[in-house]
Design a protein around this motif. Structure first.
Motif, PDB file in Angstrom:
ATOM      1  N   MET A   1       0.867  -1.244  -0.059  1.00 16.37           N
ATOM      2  CA  MET A   1      -0.016   0.022   0.259  1.00 16.37           C
ATOM      3  C   MET A   1       0.949   1.281  -0.075  1.00 16.37           C
ATOM      4  SD  MET A   1      -3.227   1.134   2.344  1.00 16.37           S
ATOM      5  CE  MET A   1      -2.325   0.711   3.987  1.00 16.37           C
ATOM      6  N   LYS A   2       0.659   2.331  -0.750  1.00 16.90           N
ATOM      7  CA  LYS A   2       1.232   3.444  -0.808  1.00 16.90           C
ATOM      8  C   LYS A   2       0.411   4.728  -0.633  1.00 16.90           C
ATOM      9  CE  LYS A   2       4.349   5.976  -4.007  1.00 16.90           C
ATOM     10  NZ  LYS A   2       4.732   5.954  -5.490  1.00 16.90           N
ATOM     11  N   VAL A   3       0.644   5.772   0.257  1.00 17.26           N
ATOM     12  CA  VAL A   3      -0.198   6.911   0.488  1.00 17.26           C
ATOM     13  C   VAL A   3       0.740   8.157  -0.026  1.00 17.26           C
ATOM     14  CG1 VAL A   3      -1.124   8.089   2.232  1.00 17.26           C
ATOM     15  CG2 VAL A   3      -1.179   5.731   2.351  1.00 17.26           C
ATOM     16  N   THR A   4      -0.008   9.065  -1.026  1.00 18.22           N
ATOM     17  CA  THR A   4       0.784   9.962  -1.329  1.00 18.22           C
ATOM     18  C   THR A   4      -0.211  11.394  -1.054  1.00 18.22           C
ATOM     19  OG1 THR A   4       0.193   9.666  -3.530  1.00 18.22           O
ATOM     20  CG2 THR A   4       2.188   8.968  -2.953  1.00 18.22           C
ATOM     21  N   TYR A   5       0.395  12.363  -0.977  1.00 20.97           N
ATOM     22  CA  TYR A   5      -0.406  13.757  -1.020  1.00 20.97           C
ATOM     23  C   TYR A   5       0.239  14.633  -1.541  1.00 20.97           C
ATOM     24  CZ  TYR A   5      -2.362  18.014   0.766  1.00 20.97           C
ATOM     25  OH  TYR A   5      -3.080  19.146   0.730  1.00 20.97           O
ATOM     26  N   ASP A   6      -0.453  15.262  -2.780  1.00 24.22           N
ATOM     27  CA  ASP A   6       0.155  16.357  -3.495  1.00 24.22           C
ATOM     28  C   ASP A   6      -0.312  17.715  -3.159  1.00 24.22           C
ATOM     29  OD1 ASP A   6       0.509  18.121  -5.731  1.00 24.22           O
ATOM     30  OD2 ASP A   6       0.582  16.388  -7.254  1.00 24.22           O
ATOM     31  N   ALA A   7       0.196  18.403  -2.407  1.00 22.87           N
ATOM     32  CA  ALA A   7      -0.154  19.485  -1.737  1.00 22.87           C
ATOM     33  C   ALA A   7      -0.444  20.662  -2.932  1.00 22.87           C
ATOM     34  CB  ALA A   7       1.039  20.156  -0.842  1.00 22.87           C
ATOM     35  N   GLU A   8       0.002  20.625  -4.105  1.00 24.52           N
ATOM     36  CA  GLU A   8      -0.127  21.605  -5.321  1.00 24.52           C
ATOM     37  C   GLU A   8      -1.404  21.290  -5.800  1.00 24.52           C
ATOM     38  OE1 GLU A   8       2.581  22.160  -8.400  1.00 24.52           O
ATOM     39  OE2 GLU A   8       4.477  21.647  -6.937  1.00 24.52           O
ATOM     40  N   VAL A   9      -2.182  20.201  -5.772  1.00 29.81           N
ATOM     41  CA  VAL A   9      -3.402  19.736  -6.253  1.00 29.81           C
ATOM     42  C   VAL A   9      -4.270  19.545  -5.066  1.00 29.81           C
ATOM     43  CG1 VAL A   9      -2.662  19.747  -8.702  1.00 29.81           C
ATOM     44  CG2 VAL A   9      -2.722  17.580  -7.146  1.00 29.81           C
ATOM     45  N   ASP A  10      -3.877  19.496  -4.056  1.00 32.24           N
ATOM     46  CA  ASP A  10      -4.732  18.931  -2.921  1.00 32.24           C
ATOM     47  C   ASP A  10      -5.210  17.518  -3.057  1.00 32.24           C
ATOM     48  OD1 ASP A  10      -5.435  19.246  -0.121  1.00 32.24           O
ATOM     49  OD2 ASP A  10      -7.198  20.634  -0.692  1.00 32.24           O
ATOM     50  N   ILE A  11      -4.601  16.549  -3.238  1.00 36.92           N
ATOM     51  CA  ILE A  11      -5.182  15.248  -3.677  1.00 36.92           C
ATOM     52  C   ILE A  11      -4.450  14.165  -2.767  1.00 36.92           C
ATOM     53  CG2 ILE A  11      -5.579  13.402  -5.121  1.00 36.92           C
ATOM     54  CD1 ILE A  11      -6.085  15.575  -7.411  1.00 36.92           C
ATOM     55  N   LEU A  12      -5.204  13.617  -2.045  1.00 34.78           N
ATOM     56  CA  LEU A  12      -4.550  12.225  -1.077  1.00 34.78           C
ATOM     57  C   LEU A  12      -5.098  11.288  -1.963  1.00 34.78           C
ATOM     58  CD1 LEU A  12      -3.552  11.422   1.568  1.00 34.78           C
ATOM     59  CD2 LEU A  12      -5.749  11.344   2.275  1.00 34.78           C
ATOM     60  N   ARG A  13      -3.859  10.360  -2.237  1.00 34.38           N
ATOM     61  CA  ARG A  13      -3.827   9.085  -2.841  1.00 34.38           C
ATOM     62  C   ARG A  13      -3.634   7.872  -2.142  1.00 34.38           C
ATOM     63  NH1 ARG A  13      -5.637   6.530  -7.117  1.00 34.38           N
ATOM     64  NH2 ARG A  13      -4.441   5.234  -8.286  1.00 34.38           N
ATOM     65  N   ILE A  14      -4.384   6.955  -2.248  1.00 33.76           N
ATOM     66  CA  ILE A  14      -4.048   5.611  -1.492  1.00 33.76           C
ATOM     67  C   ILE A  14      -3.969   4.512  -2.581  1.00 33.76           C
ATOM     68  CG2 ILE A  14      -4.686   3.985   0.272  1.00 33.76           C
ATOM     69  CD1 ILE A  14      -6.251   6.451   1.660  1.00 33.76           C
ATOM     70  N   VAL A  15      -3.006   3.847  -2.914  1.00 36.35           N
ATOM     71  CA  VAL A  15      -3.006   2.928  -3.822  1.00 36.35           C
ATOM     72  C   VAL A  15      -2.898   1.328  -2.901  1.00 36.35           C
ATOM     73  CG1 VAL A  15      -1.588   1.761  -5.604  1.00 36.35           C
ATOM     74  CG2 VAL A  15      -1.815   4.035  -5.376  1.00 36.35           C
ATOM     75  N   PHE A  16      -3.896   0.589  -3.268  1.00 31.54           N
ATOM     76  CA  PHE A  16      -3.778  -0.605  -2.545  1.00 31.54           C
ATOM     77  C   PHE A  16      -2.982  -1.712  -3.450  1.00 31.54           C
ATOM     78  CE2 PHE A  16      -7.849   1.553  -1.451  1.00 31.54           C
ATOM     79  CZ  PHE A  16      -7.467   1.684  -0.024  1.00 31.54           C
ATOM     80  N   SER A  17      -3.229  -1.696  -4.767  1.00 31.77           N
ATOM     81  CA  SER A  17      -2.602  -2.752  -5.608  1.00 31.77           C
ATOM     82  C   SER A  17      -1.859  -2.285  -6.717  1.00 31.77           C
ATOM     83  CB  SER A  17      -3.784  -3.598  -6.066  1.00 31.77           C
ATOM     84  OG  SER A  17      -3.234  -4.516  -7.049  1.00 31.77           O
TER      85      SER A  17
END
Length: 68
Positions: A1-17
């Motif tokens: 699992m990978k969690v990223t946050y892009d502050a420039e576009v204010d998107i939190l993404r969680i990748v499960f697979s």
């Protein structure tokens, strides 16, 4: 699992697979689920994350019980 946050576009993404994304659906405004070819959830995007979470820069991880 990978969690990223892009502050420039204010998107939190969680990748499960790492499976390729076949379809994405905005289940509710600002909440996008990504699915593989079998319909399994492989990712989740939260738009305007700073408004929807307490702190998109903080991640807490805990394992409860036995891991499979």
């Amino acid at each position: 699992m990978k969690v990223t946050y892009d502050a420039e576009v204010d998107i939190l993404r969680i990748v499960f697979s790492s499976a390729p994304i076949e379809q994405s659906d905005e289940e509710k405004p600002g909440l996008i689920f990504d699915y593989d070819e079998d319909g399994n959830i492989v990712g989740l995007e939260i738009l305007d994350a700073s408004k929807r979470t307490e702190n998109p820069l903080a991640v807490e991880y805990a394992v409860v019980g036995k891991a499979a």
